[in-house]
Write a protein that holds these residues in place. Structure first.
Motif, PDB file in Angstrom:
ATOM      1  N   THR A   1      25.921   9.009   6.283  1.00 24.82           N
ATOM      2  CA  THR A   1      25.224  10.281   6.285  1.00 24.82           C
ATOM      3  C   THR A   1      23.918  10.093   7.051  1.00 24.82           C
ATOM      4  O   THR A   1      23.509   8.968   7.335  1.00 24.82           O
ATOM      5  CB  THR A   1      24.947  10.792   4.856  1.00 24.82           C
ATOM      6  N   ASN A   2      23.271  11.191   7.383  1.00 23.60           N
ATOM      7  CA  ASN A   2      22.059  11.132   8.194  1.00 23.60           C
ATOM      8  C   ASN A   2      20.982  10.260   7.545  1.00 23.60           C
ATOM      9  O   ASN A   2      20.729  10.366   6.352  1.00 23.60           O
ATOM     10  CB  ASN A   2      21.522  12.546   8.430  1.00 23.60           C
ATOM     11  N   ASN A   3      20.368   9.419   8.345  1.00 23.48           N
ATOM     12  CA  ASN A   3      19.288   8.512   7.946  1.00 23.48           C
ATOM     13  C   ASN A   3      19.709   7.425   6.961  1.00 23.48           C
ATOM     14  O   ASN A   3      18.862   6.855   6.271  1.00 23.48           O
ATOM     15  CB  ASN A   3      18.080   9.275   7.401  1.00 23.48           C
ATOM     16  N   ASP A   4      21.001   7.117   6.910  1.00 14.23           N
ATOM     17  CA  ASP A   4      21.450   5.979   6.106  1.00 14.23           C
ATOM     18  C   ASP A   4      20.870   4.694   6.686  1.00 14.23           C
ATOM     19  O   ASP A   4      20.708   4.561   7.899  1.00 14.23           O
ATOM     20  CB  ASP A   4      22.980   5.874   6.114  1.00 14.23           C
ATOM     21  N   THR A   5      20.607   3.739   5.795  1.00 11.44           N
ATOM     22  CA  THR A   5      20.074   2.445   6.195  1.00 11.44           C
ATOM     23  C   THR A   5      21.155   1.386   6.028  1.00 11.44           C
ATOM     24  O   THR A   5      21.691   1.198   4.941  1.00 11.44           O
ATOM     25  CB  THR A   5      18.848   2.074   5.338  1.00 11.44           C
ATOM     26  N   ILE A   6      21.474   0.720   7.129  1.00 10.84           N
ATOM     27  CA  ILE A   6      22.470  -0.354   7.142  1.00 10.84           C
ATOM     28  C   ILE A   6      21.702  -1.664   7.249  1.00 10.84           C
ATOM     29  O   ILE A   6      20.842  -1.813   8.113  1.00 10.84           O
ATOM     30  CB  ILE A   6      23.413  -0.200   8.351  1.00 10.84           C
ATOM     31  N   THR A   7      22.010  -2.612   6.370  1.00  9.99           N
ATOM     32  CA  THR A   7      21.367  -3.917   6.430  1.00  9.99           C
ATOM     33  C   THR A   7      22.410  -4.955   6.797  1.00  9.99           C
ATOM     34  O   THR A   7      23.447  -5.085   6.137  1.00  9.99           O
ATOM     35  CB  THR A   7      20.703  -4.283   5.088  1.00  9.99           C
ATOM     36  N   ILE A   8      22.115  -5.684   7.878  1.00  7.98           N
ATOM     37  CA  ILE A   8      22.985  -6.760   8.356  1.00  7.98           C
ATOM     38  C   ILE A   8      22.083  -7.962   8.586  1.00  7.98           C
ATOM     39  O   ILE A   8      21.215  -7.929   9.464  1.00  7.98           O
ATOM     40  CB  ILE A   8      23.726  -6.351   9.641  1.00  7.98           C
TER      41      ILE A   8
ATOM     42  N   LEU B   1      17.616  -0.002  15.670  1.00  8.70           N
ATOM     43  CA  LEU B   1      17.712  -1.384  15.219  1.00  8.70           C
ATOM     44  C   LEU B   1      16.305  -1.854  14.892  1.00  8.70           C
ATOM     45  O   LEU B   1      15.420  -1.802  15.737  1.00  8.70           O
ATOM     46  CB  LEU B   1      18.340  -2.263  16.297  1.00  8.70           C
ATOM     47  N   LYS B   2      16.100  -2.302  13.639  1.00  7.88           N
ATOM     48  CA  LYS B   2      14.763  -2.691  13.187  1.00  7.88           C
ATOM     49  C   LYS B   2      14.758  -4.116  12.641  1.00  7.88           C
ATOM     50  O   LYS B   2      15.753  -4.599  12.111  1.00  7.88           O
ATOM     51  CB  LYS B   2      14.278  -1.759  12.065  1.00  7.88           C
TER      52      LYS B   2
ATOM     53  N   GLU C   1      21.321  -0.395   0.550  1.00  3.59           N
ATOM     54  CA  GLU C   1      21.144  -1.521  -0.383  1.00  3.59           C
ATOM     55  C   GLU C   1      22.365  -1.808  -1.251  1.00  3.59           C
ATOM     56  O   GLU C   1      22.290  -2.573  -2.202  1.00  3.59           O
ATOM     57  CB  GLU C   1      19.897  -1.318  -1.249  1.00  3.59           C
ATOM     58  N   LYS C   2      23.517  -1.219  -0.936  1.00  2.00           N
ATOM     59  CA  LYS C   2      24.742  -1.460  -1.686  1.00  2.00           C
ATOM     60  C   LYS C   2      25.761  -2.116  -0.761  1.00  2.00           C
ATOM     61  O   LYS C   2      26.023  -1.624   0.341  1.00  2.00           O
ATOM     62  CB  LYS C   2      25.287  -0.131  -2.212  1.00  2.00           C
TER      63      LYS C   2
END
Length: 132
Positions: free
Chosen positions: A78-85, A6-7, A69-70
């Motif tokens: 998939t590995n290292n996917d970035t989720i933005t919430i 979590l970033k 970003e979609k």
């Protein structure tokens, strides 16, 4: 095992390692991953494990859930996917356990050589060349 970082502003706030089948994400403290920010819905999204694969699902949140970003409603991770919430980012690390349980000399299909092992390989090559 699924690892989630979590970033906020590229700073890691928390690292979560879990084997749960369903991981809930949202502003409510009852969520597995709580993000205390008004741009995050109380029950914003969830990650579901199904037949060894992980899926991200938006729970009809007000501001949406983004994967790489979609904007998505449901998508395979998939590995290292970035989720933005909201203003926060979550990085899904799917292969950590696979790397930890693999041959310690192999990382991402590259053999790791100790100095001793490298010397042994060079000696072996010299012997093969000298026989020719």
């Amino acid at each position: 095992m699924l690892t989630i970082e979590l970033k906020f502003n590229n700073a890691v706030l928390k690292t979560i390692e879990t084997e749960k089948e369903v991981i809930t994400i949202g502003r409510n403290v009852k969520n597995d991953i709580q993000i205390d920010n008004l741009s995050v819905s109380k029950q914003h999204a969830k990650i579901v494990k199904n037949q060894g694969k992980y899926f991200l699902e938006d729970l009809n949140s007000t501001n949406g859930t983004y994967l790489n970003e979609k904007k998505v409603s449901k998508e395979k991770l998939t590995n290292n996917d970035t989720i933005t919430i909201g203003k926060h980012t979550l990085v899904a690390i799917l292969e950590k356990q696979k790397l930890e349980n693999s041959d310690p000399e192999m990382i991402n299909d590259t053999m790791m050589l100790t100095t001793e092992k490298h010397k042994q390989m060079l000696e072996k090559q010299k012997k093969v060349k000298s026989k020719k």
